[in-house]
Design a protein around this motif. Structure first.
Motif, PDB file in Angstrom:
ATOM      1  N   GLN A 145       0.710  35.455  18.522  1.00 49.36           N
ATOM      2  CA  GLN A 145       1.652  34.242  18.521  1.00 49.36           C
ATOM      3  C   GLN A 145       1.095  33.604  19.411  1.00 49.36           C
ATOM      4  O   GLN A 145       1.373  31.865  19.164  1.00 49.36           O
ATOM      5  CB  GLN A 145       2.257  35.020  19.222  1.00 49.36           C
ATOM      6  CG  GLN A 145       4.244  33.988  19.444  1.00 49.36           C
ATOM      7  CD  GLN A 145       4.828  33.792  18.009  1.00 49.36           C
ATOM      8  OE1 GLN A 145       4.525  34.439  17.232  1.00 49.36           O
ATOM      9  NE2 GLN A 145       4.972  32.141  17.865  1.00 49.36           N
ATOM     10  N   ALA A 146       0.369  33.268  20.525  1.00 50.57           N
ATOM     11  CA  ALA A 146      -0.258  32.134  21.083  1.00 50.57           C
ATOM     12  C   ALA A 146      -0.805  31.582  20.471  1.00 50.57           C
ATOM     13  O   ALA A 146      -1.212  29.727  20.523  1.00 50.57           O
ATOM     14  CB  ALA A 146      -0.675  32.883  22.516  1.00 50.57           C
ATOM     15  N   LYS A 147      -2.519  31.959  19.392  1.00 54.04           N
ATOM     16  CA  LYS A 147      -2.938  31.095  18.647  1.00 54.04           C
ATOM     17  C   LYS A 147      -2.279  30.646  17.850  1.00 54.04           C
ATOM     18  O   LYS A 147      -2.443  29.528  17.475  1.00 54.04           O
ATOM     19  CB  LYS A 147      -3.793  32.214  17.673  1.00 54.04           C
ATOM     20  CG  LYS A 147      -4.633  31.120  17.138  1.00 54.04           C
ATOM     21  CD  LYS A 147      -5.964  32.611  16.276  1.00 54.04           C
ATOM     22  CE  LYS A 147      -6.944  32.048  15.545  1.00 54.04           C
ATOM     23  NZ  LYS A 147      -8.129  32.945  14.715  1.00 54.04           N
ATOM     24  N   ALA A 148      -1.595  31.095  16.657  1.00 56.71           N
ATOM     25  CA  ALA A 148      -0.283  30.531  15.888  1.00 56.71           C
ATOM     26  C   ALA A 148       0.568  29.000  16.703  1.00 56.71           C
ATOM     27  O   ALA A 148       0.883  28.396  15.810  1.00 56.71           O
ATOM     28  CB  ALA A 148       0.785  31.229  15.335  1.00 56.71           C
ATOM     29  N   ASP A 149       0.774  29.186  18.223  1.00 56.46           N
ATOM     30  CA  ASP A 149       1.776  28.384  18.839  1.00 56.46           C
ATOM     31  C   ASP A 149       1.049  26.936  19.456  1.00 56.46           C
ATOM     32  O   ASP A 149       0.937  26.275  18.791  1.00 56.46           O
ATOM     33  CB  ASP A 149       2.286  28.367  19.816  1.00 56.46           C
ATOM     34  CG  ASP A 149       3.283  29.967  19.947  1.00 56.46           C
ATOM     35  OD1 ASP A 149       4.223  29.636  18.342  1.00 56.46           O
ATOM     36  OD2 ASP A 149       4.018  30.219  20.501  1.00 56.46           O
ATOM     37  N   ALA A 150      -0.282  27.359  19.362  1.00 52.31           N
ATOM     38  CA  ALA A 150      -1.347  26.488  19.769  1.00 52.31           C
ATOM     39  C   ALA A 150      -1.474  25.110  19.019  1.00 52.31           C
ATOM     40  O   ALA A 150      -1.994  24.419  18.617  1.00 52.31           O
ATOM     41  CB  ALA A 150      -2.425  27.462  20.164  1.00 52.31           C
ATOM     42  N   LYS A 166      -0.342  24.855  16.188  1.00 59.09           N
ATOM     43  CA  LYS A 166       0.889  24.800  15.193  1.00 59.09           C
ATOM     44  C   LYS A 166       0.905  22.670  16.288  1.00 59.09           C
ATOM     45  O   LYS A 166       1.620  22.134  15.648  1.00 59.09           O
ATOM     46  CB  LYS A 166       2.297  25.276  15.841  1.00 59.09           C
ATOM     47  CG  LYS A 166       3.788  24.615  15.301  1.00 59.09           C
ATOM     48  CD  LYS A 166       5.045  25.932  15.035  1.00 59.09           C
ATOM     49  CE  LYS A 166       6.216  24.824  14.743  1.00 59.09           C
ATOM     50  NZ  LYS A 166       6.208  23.384  15.844  1.00 59.09           N
ATOM     51  N   LYS A 167       1.144  23.069  17.938  1.00 60.34           N
ATOM     52  CA  LYS A 167       0.672  22.139  18.422  1.00 60.34           C
ATOM     53  C   LYS A 167      -0.011  20.925  18.540  1.00 60.34           C
ATOM     54  O   LYS A 167       0.249  20.088  17.963  1.00 60.34           O
ATOM     55  CB  LYS A 167       1.009  22.733  19.290  1.00 60.34           C
ATOM     56  CG  LYS A 167       0.988  21.403  21.116  1.00 60.34           C
ATOM     57  CD  LYS A 167       0.622  22.427  22.190  1.00 60.34           C
ATOM     58  CE  LYS A 167       0.810  21.024  23.638  1.00 60.34           C
ATOM     59  NZ  LYS A 167       0.772  21.933  24.290  1.00 60.34           N
ATOM     60  N   ASP A 219       1.101  19.542  13.794  1.00 59.19           N
ATOM     61  CA  ASP A 219       2.189  18.354  15.100  1.00 59.19           C
ATOM     62  C   ASP A 219       1.676  17.160  15.797  1.00 59.19           C
ATOM     63  O   ASP A 219       2.081  16.587  15.293  1.00 59.19           O
ATOM     64  CB  ASP A 219       3.146  19.155  16.302  1.00 59.19           C
ATOM     65  CG  ASP A 219       3.309  20.673  15.338  1.00 59.19           C
ATOM     66  OD1 ASP A 219       4.304  20.371  14.139  1.00 59.19           O
ATOM     67  OD2 ASP A 219       4.351  21.229  16.276  1.00 59.19           O
TER      68      ASP A 219
END
Length: 286
Positions: free
Chosen positions: A110-115, A117-118, A121
């Motif tokens: 999840q942390a990797k996906a969030d990074a 995505k950030k 973006d």
């Protein structure tokens, strides 16, 4: 003295009365016993007395063996229960450990996906801002040209009469040569080299070649030095997009109406004409 005084008498001595009485009693008892025996033998045989006998149950089993077998069986049951308990504990431990590992793996993913995505973006935001400001930059550049009556007084879009056709020298040359050597490398948000850069990371690394320390972020870099007009650019000037002090993108003017910059994740580090993406302003640090 008589001649027969010491000659023992040949007559039997007389028995005492008490001994005779004892002998008579014994004889009488014997005779009475014999008489009773004769009478008993003459009378009809009496029926024998019946005796009641209680028979005790006979134990046909070996109590020692039975007890030993029961003890062994109980011990086996105890060991079996202990083994089952241990297996259950191990299974629970394994289940708990697997759940914890799965939770950690999920959190990492999840942390990797969030990074990612950030980063995506941010790249999209920067690309959108680039596109939005191109029109504004072109308008400002056209206005700058119009204010000079179309004369060749140093427009940054064309170096024919800008006075910057001479190659850069000294610190400017070191900065531009370093930046040009990075062309073709990847744009990575937050990158500071050596294999990838973002826009401000490239500018910071290039100026380091001239022993000049710049802030890390594009907003701060656009606040350094002194402002110069786009019509009076020199090689080594820092171009910025946005407003000074809050710029969202920076690059290096390389001369000849071109700039070198880490544009975005699609283009990477490129050297392009100012008309490709006109800047908002510039500062001179050298």
């Amino acid at each position: 003295m008589s001649h027969t005084a010491h000659i023992p008498s040949h007559r039997k001595p007389r028995r005492s009365a008490s001994k005779l009485a004892v002998r008579a009693g014994v004889a009488g008892g014997v005779l009475s016993t014999l008489a009773m025996a004769g009478t008993a033998s003459a009378s009809p045989a009496a029926e024998p007395a019946t005796e009641t006998t209680l028979e005790m149950p006979v134990l046909n089993m070996d109590l020692g063996s039975q007890v030993s077998s029961a003890v062994i069986k109980a011990a086996d049951n105890t060991r079996a229960q202990a083994l089952v308990g241990e297996l259950n504990a191990q299974e629970e431990t394994a289940r708990t450990g697997a759940a914890a590992e799965a939770k950690l793996a999920k959190a990492d993913a999840q942390a990797k996906a969030d990074a990612e995505k950030k980063a995506a973006d941010e790249a999209n935001r920067q690309a959108d801002a680039d596109r939005a400001n191109r029109g504004e930059g072109r308008t400002q550049l056209a206005s700058a040209k119009g204010s000079t009556g179309g004369s060749s007084t140093g427009s940054s879009a064309s170096d024919d009469d800008s006075g910057v056709r001479a190659p850069a020298t000294g610190s400017a040359a070191a900065i531009i040569n370093f930046a040009r050597n990075q062309v073709g490398k990847a744009y990575v948000l937050g990158g500071t080299g050596p294999s990838s850069f973002d826009c401000s990371g490239l500018v910071q690394a290039a100026f380091r070649q001239a022993n000049i320390s710049l802030p890390r972020m594009s907003q701060d870099q656009s606040s350094e030095g002194t402002s110069v007009s786009l019509s009076n650019l020199q090689p080594g000037d820092v171009l910025y997009w946005g407003s000074r002090g809050s710029a969202y993108h920076v690059a290096i003017y390389s001369g000849g109406g071109k700039f070198i910059g880490a544009q975005n994740s699609n283009t990477g580090i490129v050297e392009r004409s100012l008309s490709y993406d006109p800047p908002t302003g510039a500062v001179r640090i050298l």
